[in-house]
Design a protein around this motif. Structure first.
Motif, PDB file in Angstrom:
ATOM      1  N   GLN A 121     -13.746   3.935   1.082  1.00  0.00           N
ATOM      2  CA  GLN A 121     -13.273   5.323   1.022  1.00  0.00           C
ATOM      3  C   GLN A 121     -12.024   5.445   0.144  1.00  0.00           C
ATOM      4  N   ILE A 122     -12.129   4.924  -1.064  1.00  0.00           N
ATOM      5  CA  ILE A 122     -11.045   4.979  -2.047  1.00  0.00           C
ATOM      6  C   ILE A 122     -11.479   5.904  -3.180  1.00  0.00           C
ATOM      7  N   LYS A 123     -10.555   6.706  -3.659  1.00  0.00           N
ATOM      8  CA  LYS A 123     -10.829   7.592  -4.787  1.00  0.00           C
ATOM      9  C   LYS A 123      -9.791   7.349  -5.874  1.00  0.00           C
ATOM     10  N   THR A 141      -5.993   7.293  -2.201  1.00  0.00           N
ATOM     11  CA  THR A 141      -6.292   8.113  -3.366  1.00  0.00           C
ATOM     12  C   THR A 141      -5.279   7.789  -4.459  1.00  0.00           C
ATOM     13  N   ILE A 142      -5.769   7.644  -5.672  1.00  0.00           N
ATOM     14  CA  ILE A 142      -4.943   7.331  -6.837  1.00  0.00           C
ATOM     15  C   ILE A 142      -5.260   8.365  -7.907  1.00  0.00           C
ATOM     16  N   GLY A 143      -4.243   8.978  -8.482  1.00  0.00           N
ATOM     17  CA  GLY A 143      -4.440  10.050  -9.448  1.00  0.00           C
ATOM     18  C   GLY A 143      -4.855   9.574 -10.824  1.00  0.00           C
ATOM     19  N   ASN A 144      -4.754  10.472 -11.789  1.00  0.00           N
ATOM     20  CA  ASN A 144      -5.096  10.184 -13.180  1.00  0.00           C
ATOM     21  C   ASN A 144      -3.946   9.481 -13.895  1.00  0.00           C
ATOM     22  N   PHE A 145      -4.297   8.620 -14.852  1.00  0.00           N
ATOM     23  CA  PHE A 145      -3.321   7.952 -15.720  1.00  0.00           C
ATOM     24  C   PHE A 145      -2.279   7.138 -14.933  1.00  0.00           C
ATOM     25  N   THR A 146      -2.672   6.603 -13.809  1.00  0.00           N
ATOM     26  CA  THR A 146      -1.766   5.777 -13.008  1.00  0.00           C
ATOM     27  C   THR A 146      -2.082   4.305 -13.251  1.00  0.00           C
ATOM     28  N   THR A 147      -1.037   3.475 -13.265  1.00  0.00           N
ATOM     29  CA  THR A 147      -1.183   2.049 -13.566  1.00  0.00           C
ATOM     30  C   THR A 147      -0.641   1.194 -12.430  1.00  0.00           C
ATOM     31  N   LEU A 148      -1.480   0.268 -11.950  1.00  0.00           N
ATOM     32  CA  LEU A 148      -1.038  -0.768 -11.027  1.00  0.00           C
ATOM     33  C   LEU A 148      -0.929  -2.063 -11.816  1.00  0.00           C
ATOM     34  N   PRO A 150      -0.207  -6.223 -12.486  1.00  0.00           N
ATOM     35  CA  PRO A 150      -0.786  -7.357 -11.769  1.00  0.00           C
ATOM     36  C   PRO A 150      -0.105  -7.636 -10.427  1.00  0.00           C
ATOM     37  N   GLY A 151      -0.942  -7.948  -9.420  1.00  0.00           N
ATOM     38  CA  GLY A 151      -0.419  -8.322  -8.114  1.00  0.00           C
ATOM     39  C   GLY A 151       0.138  -7.190  -7.290  1.00  0.00           C
ATOM     40  N   THR A 152      -0.202  -5.948  -7.625  1.00  0.00           N
ATOM     41  CA  THR A 152       0.232  -4.800  -6.821  1.00  0.00           C
ATOM     42  C   THR A 152      -0.644  -4.700  -5.568  1.00  0.00           C
ATOM     43  N   HIS A 153      -0.007  -4.387  -4.440  1.00  0.00           N
ATOM     44  CA  HIS A 153      -0.750  -4.272  -3.184  1.00  0.00           C
ATOM     45  C   HIS A 153      -0.493  -2.901  -2.555  1.00  0.00           C
ATOM     46  N   ILE A 154      -1.577  -2.163  -2.364  1.00  0.00           N
ATOM     47  CA  ILE A 154      -1.519  -0.831  -1.774  1.00  0.00           C
ATOM     48  C   ILE A 154      -2.247  -0.870  -0.429  1.00  0.00           C
ATOM     49  N   SER A 155      -1.528  -0.595   0.655  1.00  0.00           N
ATOM     50  CA  SER A 155      -2.149  -0.581   1.976  1.00  0.00           C
ATOM     51  C   SER A 155      -2.947   0.706   2.193  1.00  0.00           C
ATOM     52  N   GLY A 156      -3.598   0.812   3.350  1.00  0.00           N
ATOM     53  CA  GLY A 156      -4.488   1.929   3.621  1.00  0.00           C
ATOM     54  C   GLY A 156      -3.779   3.261   3.789  1.00  0.00           C
ATOM     55  N   ASN A 157      -4.550   4.329   3.605  1.00  0.00           N
ATOM     56  CA  ASN A 157      -4.074   5.706   3.809  1.00  0.00           C
ATOM     57  C   ASN A 157      -2.856   6.057   2.947  1.00  0.00           C
ATOM     58  N   VAL A 158      -2.821   5.556   1.744  1.00  0.00           N
ATOM     59  CA  VAL A 158      -1.741   5.870   0.806  1.00  0.00           C
ATOM     60  C   VAL A 158      -2.248   6.884  -0.210  1.00  0.00           C
ATOM     61  N   SER A 159      -1.402   7.846  -0.544  1.00  0.00           N
ATOM     62  CA  SER A 159      -1.725   8.851  -1.551  1.00  0.00           C
ATOM     63  C   SER A 159      -0.796   8.669  -2.744  1.00  0.00           C
ATOM     64  N   ILE A 160      -1.377   8.454  -3.922  1.00  0.00           N
ATOM     65  CA  ILE A 160      -0.606   8.203  -5.149  1.00  0.00           C
ATOM     66  C   ILE A 160      -0.940   9.297  -6.153  1.00  0.00           C
ATOM     67  N   GLY A 161       0.073   9.869  -6.764  1.00  0.00           N
ATOM     68  CA  GLY A 161      -0.113  10.972  -7.694  1.00  0.00           C
ATOM     69  C   GLY A 161      -0.556  10.547  -9.077  1.00  0.00           C
ATOM     70  N   ASN A 162      -0.429  11.473 -10.015  1.00  0.00           N
ATOM     71  CA  ASN A 162      -0.800  11.246 -11.410  1.00  0.00           C
ATOM     72  C   ASN A 162       0.334  10.571 -12.183  1.00  0.00           C
ATOM     73  N   GLU A 163      -0.035   9.781 -13.171  1.00  0.00           N
ATOM     74  CA  GLU A 163       0.896   9.173 -14.130  1.00  0.00           C
ATOM     75  C   GLU A 163       2.007   8.374 -13.442  1.00  0.00           C
ATOM     76  N   CYS A 164       1.634   7.652 -12.403  1.00  0.00           N
ATOM     77  CA  CYS A 164       2.588   6.749 -11.753  1.00  0.00           C
ATOM     78  C   CYS A 164       2.441   5.345 -12.329  1.00  0.00           C
ATOM     79  N   PHE A 165       3.500   4.554 -12.191  1.00  0.00           N
ATOM     80  CA  PHE A 165       3.470   3.173 -12.667  1.00  0.00           C
ATOM     81  C   PHE A 165       4.035   2.261 -11.581  1.00  0.00           C
ATOM     82  N   PHE A 166       3.263   1.229 -11.224  1.00  0.00           N
ATOM     83  CA  PHE A 166       3.678   0.256 -10.220  1.00  0.00           C
ATOM     84  C   PHE A 166       3.934  -1.079 -10.908  1.00  0.00           C
ATOM     85  N   GLY A 167       5.152  -1.602 -10.773  1.00  0.00           N
ATOM     86  CA  GLY A 167       5.504  -2.869 -11.385  1.00  0.00           C
ATOM     87  C   GLY A 167       4.826  -4.043 -10.702  1.00  0.00           C
ATOM     88  N   THR A 168       4.816  -5.169 -11.398  1.00  0.00           N
ATOM     89  CA  THR A 168       4.158  -6.378 -10.910  1.00  0.00           C
ATOM     90  C   THR A 168       4.679  -6.786  -9.534  1.00  0.00           C
TER      91      THR A 168
END
Length: 212
Positions: A121-123, A141-148, A150-168
């Motif tokens: 159930q991931i979008k 849920t992960i928006g448009n133009f978002t980057t994870l 290497p080695g990024t960990h996202i737990s359950g029930n997290v909402s991420i917007g558009n054009e976000c960047f997650f560092g290593t």
């Protein structure tokens, strides 16, 4: 099979070429498209580099594009939007080693790299990048133009917007929301919701700058 151009001849673009090799589709890749006119005509990993202006020579019905620009930037968004207006469509590419539930929805032009795990159930929106060895938990849920990175960990029930960047190596715990255009620093641990346009670093993660 569909002939494709890889948009961007940098490091991530070359990694995308390896995707096609692993998928048994290396022959489908016509070459790289790059804005840098100085490398036009070069051969990189046995593929020719074309300038993006040469895309006018091709019919959108005959080829598709794959985004190989790993660094999030306004220029990346602009070139994708420009080529979309020209009528070109983008392939969604998932490396064969990825463990992914059939209950994951992945948007156009999104790339999911080797070793990543996505549960259920991931979008994921359009033109996002899930880099090497990331994990994404249930009901995310992960928006448009978002980057994870290497080695990024996202737990359950997290909402991420558009054009976000997650560092290593960053970690986001269950149930938080991260607003649009936010940057999460490498190794940061996000334990509470983050407003849009935030720069977040540290353990636990703290907003140190408003990017707006």
């Amino acid at each position: 099979m569909t002939n494709v151009f890889i948009l961007g001849a940098g490091g991530f673009g070359r990694e995308i070429l390896d995707f096609f090799t692993d998928l048994g589709r290396e022959k489908d890749v016509l070459g790289f498209l790059d804005e840098n006119s100085q490398i036009k005509g070069e051969i990189i990993n046995n593929k020719t580099v074309y300038h993006t202006s040469q895309l006018n020579e091709y019919n959108p019905e005959d080829v598709k594009l794959v985004c190989g620009i790993g660094i999030p930037s306004k220029s990346r968004t602009k070139i994708i939007e420009k080529t979309k207006k020209m009528g070109f469509e983008y392939e969604t590419i998932i490396h064969p080693s990825v463990m992914i539930s059939k209950w994951v929805e992945v948007g156009e032009g999104t790339v999911i790299c080797a070793g990543s795990i996505l549960t259920t159930q991931i979008k994921i929106g359009n033109f996002s990048i899930i880099n090497l060895a990331c994990t994404v938990g249930h009901d995310v849920t992960i928006g448009n133009f978002t980057t994870l990175s290497p080695g990024t960990h996202i737990s359950g029930n997290v909402s991420i917007g558009n054009e976000c960047f997650f560092g290593t190596g960053s970690v986001t715990v269950q149930g938080v929301e991260i607003g649009d255009n936010s940057i999460i620093g490498a190794g940061a641990v996000i334990s509470k919701s983050i407003p849009s346009f935030s720069l977040v670093v540290g353990v636990p993660g703290k907003v140190i700058k408003n990017l707006k």
